[in-house]
Enzyme design. Structure first.
Site, mmCIF file in Angstrom:
data_model
loop_
_atom_site.group_PDB
_atom_site.id
_atom_site.type_symbol
_atom_site.label_atom_id
_atom_site.label_comp_id
_atom_site.label_asym_id
_atom_site.label_seq_id
_atom_site.Cartn_x
_atom_site.Cartn_y
_atom_site.Cartn_z
ATOM 1 N N GLU B 62 93.206 27.509 42.658
ATOM 2 C CA GLU B 62 94.100 28.003 41.395
ATOM 3 C C GLU B 62 94.664 29.284 41.574
ATOM 4 O O GLU B 62 95.843 29.633 41.333
ATOM 5 C CB GLU B 62 93.485 27.838 40.243
ATOM 6 N N HIS B 131 85.566 21.923 30.171
ATOM 7 C CA HIS B 131 86.722 21.172 30.294
ATOM 8 C C HIS B 131 87.502 20.910 28.925
ATOM 9 O O HIS B 131 88.031 20.004 28.886
ATOM 10 C CB HIS B 131 86.432 19.771 30.980
#
Lengths: 343, 328
Positions: B62, B131
């Site tokens: 990322e 999440h």
């Protein structure tokens, strides 16, 4: 690779003495509080690393670095006046006084900047190289990265990305022995930093004595051609910083061993002297030419200080706010808009 | 005008595909965007149409995704970089906040970074704490970037197109819960249909209370408004659509009419969208304020796995309606 010509060597000398004069002047101005700010990372001692490696580039190639960026900008041809004005935060500075010492850049020289977060510029380098490859251009992105940044996630992710996408990047690790105050061996499990390339399947061009501009040039030329044709390359430049991590760094005063180490490097591995000796041994008496470059450097830097000190500081609200965003017809702005930026 | 219902995922895919056809410099990169066809299937069919050069699978990196997009944008491309979910964009926060958002400013306008970060956002069904985020306000904190958060298909289409065409960096979040949700799109939609960055929208008119929301919060606000209407309370639903810039004129004009406001968001309550809107209202609309400003957000706790307590933590239409009833 063609051997460097006499003209090239003399020009390298010109660049190196200009950098040294510029950096030592910055140091003095900082001590005198004529340059303010907490960050000022000088390239003194590193000159041959930048000069020798960028001599292997074409005009259309790209360069990006971290915060030790003054020398890089000057080598690429940035106007010392604009650089010095940036040190002083002036409107005439290359970044209008917004960036300071760590954020020099020059679009006309394909110099994408100095960046201040350790490792933060490494994926940018990969992205710039991706753009070249995407457009089918064969330009190379030369990227300078300190030894400390090789322990950071950005380094890992960016080198890996450059490998899987075969990006034309030359990753130059400038190993000056310390990440701030921490010796390489205390920070990195692999102390031969160029060998980190192996982890990503990237070709390493090894470790180079980066106090010798000719050796730097010889290896960089090979790496640049490799990157242009095949993909990423890594070189480790072994160098030394003469003015600590930054000017606020007092480690040399506090530690006798480091002070002795510095004296040793300056006495035996001084990059300007090494280049001078090379030129003199190859071409005989060039003292007058070299003295001319030294005098020019002193004059150019003195003029840059004069220019910078006479320049205006940004001072208005508009100066503050401008250029956070690109002015755009696609952005709705009204009296009540919050966070749109001003044009 | 004839319209048909289209899922938001399809609208986003259509916008992205059309922009890639229109401009050779637009390309997508991200985890599983190519061969896998996109984790959320937004880029389904892209690899086949545009090839590997323009549809780029990345490693799970990322920080690099965030920064490579900046570099490519500086050098003249128009990257659309996907974070599989916004939870993973935290890893790229430095690239987003320190590089994408600042690179123009610290070189005083020398460069621009025309890029879009796309990220699926919001809590899923028992996706568990790490999440389950809708952290758009974190990214909207930083000047230099714009943040768009559509609530329906047509908005997503026009907002994404504007984001791609604009020369500023944009973080564009896509509510996971809204991906499959159909909403009307005109049959003869113009490929140049653009929603200006920072332009909000009134999704329902009403004179009794202003509900300010974005993305999934708009759904809850609209459901609550229908419920409230049965009790004779007419709520106006303001969909800000963009968290940066904020179209506060739209909020102010509604508030001048209703004098009451409930702010609805999927994200957490502290230092939030609700905090910001409430602060701006009290600073600028004090004379029009007839009741305390109320905020409906997630509970101030990491989200658990187990269903009952997960739902307990989250906002919903009933909570919005209840908040309205406290102030009308």
């Amino acid at each position: 690779m063609a051997a460097p010509t006499k003209e090239m060597l003399l020009d390298w000398y010109r660049q190196m003495v200009l950098i040294r004069e510029f950096e030592e002047t910055c140091h003095r101005l900082y001590e005198e509080k004529r340059i303010t700010g907490v960050y000022l990372h000088l390239y003194s001692g590193h000159e041959a690393s930048g000069v020798g490696s960028m001599a292997a580039l074409r005009k259309t190639d790209h360069v990006i670095t971290a915060y030790r960026d003054h020398g890089i900008g000057l080598i690429l041809g940035m106007d010392p006046k604009a650089v010095m004005a940036e040190m002083m935060g002036k409107k005439t500075g290359s970044s209008g006084g917004k960036g300071g010492s760590m954020h020099l850049a020059s679009a006309e020289h394909n110099f994408w900047g100095g960046y201040a977060i350790v490792g933060g510029h490494l994926p940018l380098a990969a992205g710039i190289a991706l753009a070249s490859k995407y457009r089918g251009e064969d330009d190379v992105t030369m990227t300078y990265v300190g030894d400390g940044a090789t322990n950071n996630g950005y380094f890992h992710e960016s080198l890996n990305m450059s490998a899987i996408w075969d990006l034309p990047v030359v990753w130059i690790i400038e190993n000056n022995g310390y990440g701030m105050g921490t010796e390489v061996a205390r920070a990195s499990g692999q102390v031969e930093l160029h060998r980190k390339a192996e982890a990503y399947g990237i070709k390493s061009f090894g470790r180079v004595d980066a106090q010798n501009a000719l050796e730097v040039y010889a290896v960089a030329s090979k790496a640049v051609e490799y990157a242009r044709r095949k993909g990423p390359a890594v070189i480790e430049h072994v160098t030394y910083r003469y003015r600590g991590h930054g000017v606020s760094d007092k480690q040399y005063d506090a530690r006798d061993d480091m002070s002795a180490e510095l004296q040793e490097w300056m006495a035996t591995r001084e990059p300007i002297k090494i280049l001078r000796d090379c030129i003199e041994s190859a071409y005989g008496d060039v003292a007058a030419i070299l003295a001319g470059h030294e005098a020019d450097a002193a004059r150019i830097v003195a003029e840059s200080v004069k220019f910078a000190e006479a320049s205006e500081l940004p001072a208005t609200y508009e100066d503050l706010m401008r250029n956070a965003y690109v002015a755009s017809d696609l952005v709705h702005k009204s009296e009540g808009s919050v966070g749109a930026g001003i044009d | 005008m004839a319209a048909r219902n289209v899922a938001m995922r399809e609208a986003i895919r259509r916008a992205l595909r059309e922009e890639m056809r229109r401009d050779e410099n637009v390309f997508v990169m991200g985890e599983e965007v190519a061969y896998w066809q996109g984790t959320h299937r937004v880029t389904r069919g892209f690899l086949e149409e545009f090839g590997e050069r323009r549809v780029r699978d990345t490693p799970i990196s990322e920080m690099a995704i965030g920064g490579v997009a900046v570099g490519a944008a500086l050098a003249g491309l128009r990257p659309v970089a996907e974070f599989m979910t916004i939870n993973f964009a935290f890893l790229a926060l430095d690239a987003i906040a320190n590089h994408a958002a600042k690179v123009r400013y610290f070189f005083d306008g020398m460069f621009k970074a025309p890029l879009v970060y796309r990220a699926a956002s919001g809590w899923g069904n028992q996706a568990t704490a790490s999440h389950s985020h809708a952290p758009e306000p974190i990214f909207a904190h930083f000047p230099g970037i714009y943040v768009g958060c559509p609530s329906n298909s047509l908005d997503a289409y026009g907002m994404l197109k504007a984001s791609i065409r604009d020369d500023n960096p944009v973080l564009f979040t896509e509510s996971i819960a809204l991906y499959p949700k159909p909403s009307p799109m005109p049959d003869d939609l113009d490929g140049d249909y653009l929603i200006p960055i920072g332009k909000g929208d009134i999704k329902r008119e009403g004179g009794d209370v202003t509900l300010v929301a974005y993305a999934r919060g708009v759904d809850w606000a609209l459901q609550a408004a229908r419920q409230l209407a049965r009790d004779g309370v007419e709520a106006e639903v303001v969909d800000l659509r963009w968290l940066r810039p904020l179209d506060m004129d739209l909020v102010y004009s509604s508030f001048k009419k209703t004098n009451r406001c409930v702010i609805v968001e999927e994200s957490l309550p502290m230092y939030s969208f609700g905090s910001e809107i409430a602060a701006l209202l009290q600073e600028n609309m004090f004379d029009y304020m007839d009741a305390p400003i109320k905020r409906v957000a997630a509970e101030d706790v990491p989200l658990p796995y187990s269903k009952e307590i997960e739902l307990l933590a989250l906002p919903n239409a009933q909570k919005v309606a209840d908040a309205v009833k406290e102030i009308v």
